[in-house]
Design a protein around this motif. Structure first.
Motif, PDB file in Angstrom:
ATOM      1  N   VAL A 106       7.374  15.809 -14.344  1.00 53.52           N
ATOM      2  CA  VAL A 106       7.781  17.161 -14.745  1.00 53.52           C
ATOM      3  C   VAL A 106       6.534  17.939 -15.136  1.00 53.52           C
ATOM      4  O   VAL A 106       5.674  17.417 -15.848  1.00 53.52           O
ATOM      5  CB  VAL A 106       8.771  17.130 -15.937  1.00 53.52           C
ATOM      6  N   VAL A 107       6.434  19.182 -14.668  1.00 55.54           N
ATOM      7  CA  VAL A 107       5.325  20.057 -15.035  1.00 55.54           C
ATOM      8  C   VAL A 107       5.882  21.279 -15.751  1.00 55.54           C
ATOM      9  O   VAL A 107       6.841  21.905 -15.274  1.00 55.54           O
ATOM     10  CB  VAL A 107       4.525  20.525 -13.801  1.00 55.54           C
ATOM     11  N   PHE A 108       5.290  21.625 -16.893  1.00 58.20           N
ATOM     12  CA  PHE A 108       5.648  22.831 -17.634  1.00 58.20           C
ATOM     13  C   PHE A 108       4.607  23.921 -17.367  1.00 58.20           C
ATOM     14  O   PHE A 108       3.418  23.711 -17.584  1.00 58.20           O
ATOM     15  CB  PHE A 108       5.686  22.571 -19.142  1.00 58.20           C
ATOM     16  N   LEU A 109       5.073  25.080 -16.926  1.00 58.30           N
ATOM     17  CA  LEU A 109       4.222  26.254 -16.770  1.00 58.30           C
ATOM     18  C   LEU A 109       4.820  27.374 -17.608  1.00 58.30           C
ATOM     19  O   LEU A 109       5.919  27.850 -17.313  1.00 58.30           O
ATOM     20  CB  LEU A 109       4.145  26.683 -15.301  1.00 58.30           C
ATOM     21  N   CYS A 110       4.135  27.767 -18.654  1.00 57.30           N
ATOM     22  CA  CYS A 110       4.641  28.805 -19.557  1.00 57.30           C
ATOM     23  C   CYS A 110       4.100  30.154 -19.085  1.00 57.30           C
ATOM     24  O   CYS A 110       2.886  30.383 -19.100  1.00 57.30           O
ATOM     25  CB  CYS A 110       4.179  28.513 -20.982  1.00 57.30           C
ATOM     26  N   ALA A 111       5.001  31.043 -18.647  1.00 55.70           N
ATOM     27  CA  ALA A 111       4.578  32.283 -17.982  1.00 55.70           C
ATOM     28  C   ALA A 111       5.359  33.494 -18.498  1.00 55.70           C
ATOM     29  O   ALA A 111       6.497  33.695 -18.087  1.00 55.70           O
ATOM     30  CB  ALA A 111       4.775  32.146 -16.461  1.00 55.70           C
ATOM     31  N   PRO A 112       4.735  34.310 -19.374  1.00 58.44           N
ATOM     32  CA  PRO A 112       3.407  34.183 -19.958  1.00 58.44           C
ATOM     33  C   PRO A 112       3.348  33.046 -20.978  1.00 58.44           C
ATOM     34  O   PRO A 112       4.377  32.607 -21.486  1.00 58.44           O
ATOM     35  CB  PRO A 112       3.180  35.538 -20.617  1.00 58.44           C
TER      36      PRO A 112
END
Length: 359
Positions: A159-165
């Protein structure tokens, strides 16, 4: 006999850990947890109250397990061709993320995020018995497609978390980073758009990347732009197969009838609720400009908060603001503090207090 946590048969990997938490204090100006400090407009509150009152008549029965009406409301709000069968919701976006981890992480698996980022990613990962791995960001907390893809490919996370923004830095994330990470990964890629509504209106959302990417998930929350933090409603959009996976791990009837009614009513007034966003963005930009004029380092932000550096003594500055009735957040980045954009009056109180303190 007094029993301590050490006396209990706690999981070994939880021993010595600290729970998530931000300071809570009854101060006049609380700008520390990125809440929408604007109250819900009266006409919207009245409709929500009426909807909840109507739902109470049947509260002796279990709620709609599939929260059908709410999913339809979210699909309509999100646009981008999103269909109700692509939508999931839970009690806050933290529970949404927890469902993802329960389904796709767990013992022997890993989750990955780029530090510094939302601290709950690591805590939620640990909670399901998985291992959390931190990647690195570039200058000014930036993230390039090449660096992001290289790090993810090397880590091979489930699992990859990308916080955007990104939280806590406010850093924007372009879709080319998301595309690169998705191509470099074989696992689930979660784009956390909790603060999406505060980004420029013409900035592309990760929602437009969903077609043809069955491992991509875009999560949102009603806590921020919708001023619904106390109601605890989060949601996501993904391939219908992902939604099927989440049904395997959710608790029965996990979203109460009252929550469904309140959230559906709020969505009916989306335009009114989002009308507060422009004012918040105005105050955010005012904070950034004033902090820069005061000599602090200010980072680009597409959120409802501002991270600023150049603070010589973060603890002393935080305490001095606290003593003046203003609560902001020390997010653990040396020399930096974070402040939420509040109402005009709250913003003025913070800026006046900070100017009085000096660097």
């Amino acid at each position: 006999m007094t029993v301590s946590l050490d006396d209990l048969p706690l999981r070994d990997d939880l021993r010595g850990q600290q729970p998530y938490g931000a300071p809570q204090a009854p101060l006049p100006v609380a700008l520390n947890v990125n809440e929408n400090t604007h109250p819900i407009p009266d006409e919207v509150a009245d409709d929500i109250a009426d909807s909840v009152a109507l739902a109470l008549r049947d509260v002796n029965r279990y709620p709609d397990r599939e929260f059908t009406a709410l999913r339809e409301g979210f699909a309509d709000y999100l646009g981008h061709g999103i269909q109700p069968e692509q939508v999931w919701a839970a009690n806050g976006s933290n529970e949404v993320l927890q469902h993802i981890l329960q389904a796709f992480a767990g013992p022997g698996r890993t989750a990955f995020g780029f530090a510094p980022t939302y601290s709950m990613y690591a805590l939620l990962t640990r909670g399901v018995g998985a291992t959390y791995v931190s990647g690195e960001r570039g200058p000014a907390f930036s993230l390039s497609p090449e660096s992001a893809a290289e790090q993810v490919a090397a880590a091979r996370p489930d699992v990859v978390f990308l916080c955007a923004p990104n939280n806590p830095t406010g850093t924007p994330m372009e879709n080319d980073v998301i595309e690169a990470v998705y191509e470099a990964s074989e696992g689930i890629v979660i784009v956390d758009e909790a603060y999406r509504e505060f980004a420029p209106r013409d900035a592309p959302s990760a929602l437009q990347l969903l077609p043809g990417r069955p491992r991509l998930v875009v999560s949102r929350t009603m806590s921020k732009a919708f001023a619904f933090a106390g109601a605890r409603v989060g949601y996501l959009a993904a391939d219908p197969a992902v939604i099927d996976a989440l049904r395997l791990v959710r608790l029965p009837y996990h979203l109460s009838a009252l929550t469904q009614a309140a959230a559906s009513a709020a969505l009916r007034h989306a335009d009114t609720m989002l009308g507060m966003v422009d004012e918040i963005v105005e105050q955010r930009d005012r904070i950034s400009a004033t902090l820069e004029a005061l000599g602090y380092t200010v980072y680009p932000t597409w959120s409802n908060f501002v991270l600023f550096g150049g603070v010589e003594d973060t603890r002393a500055t935080w305490q001095a603001l606290y003593d003046r009735g203003v609560l902001i957040r020390d997010v653990g980045i040396p020399g930096h503090l974070r402040v939420t954009a509040g109402t005009e009056e709250e913003t003025s109180a913070f800026l006046d207090a900070l100017a009085a303190i000096g660097r």
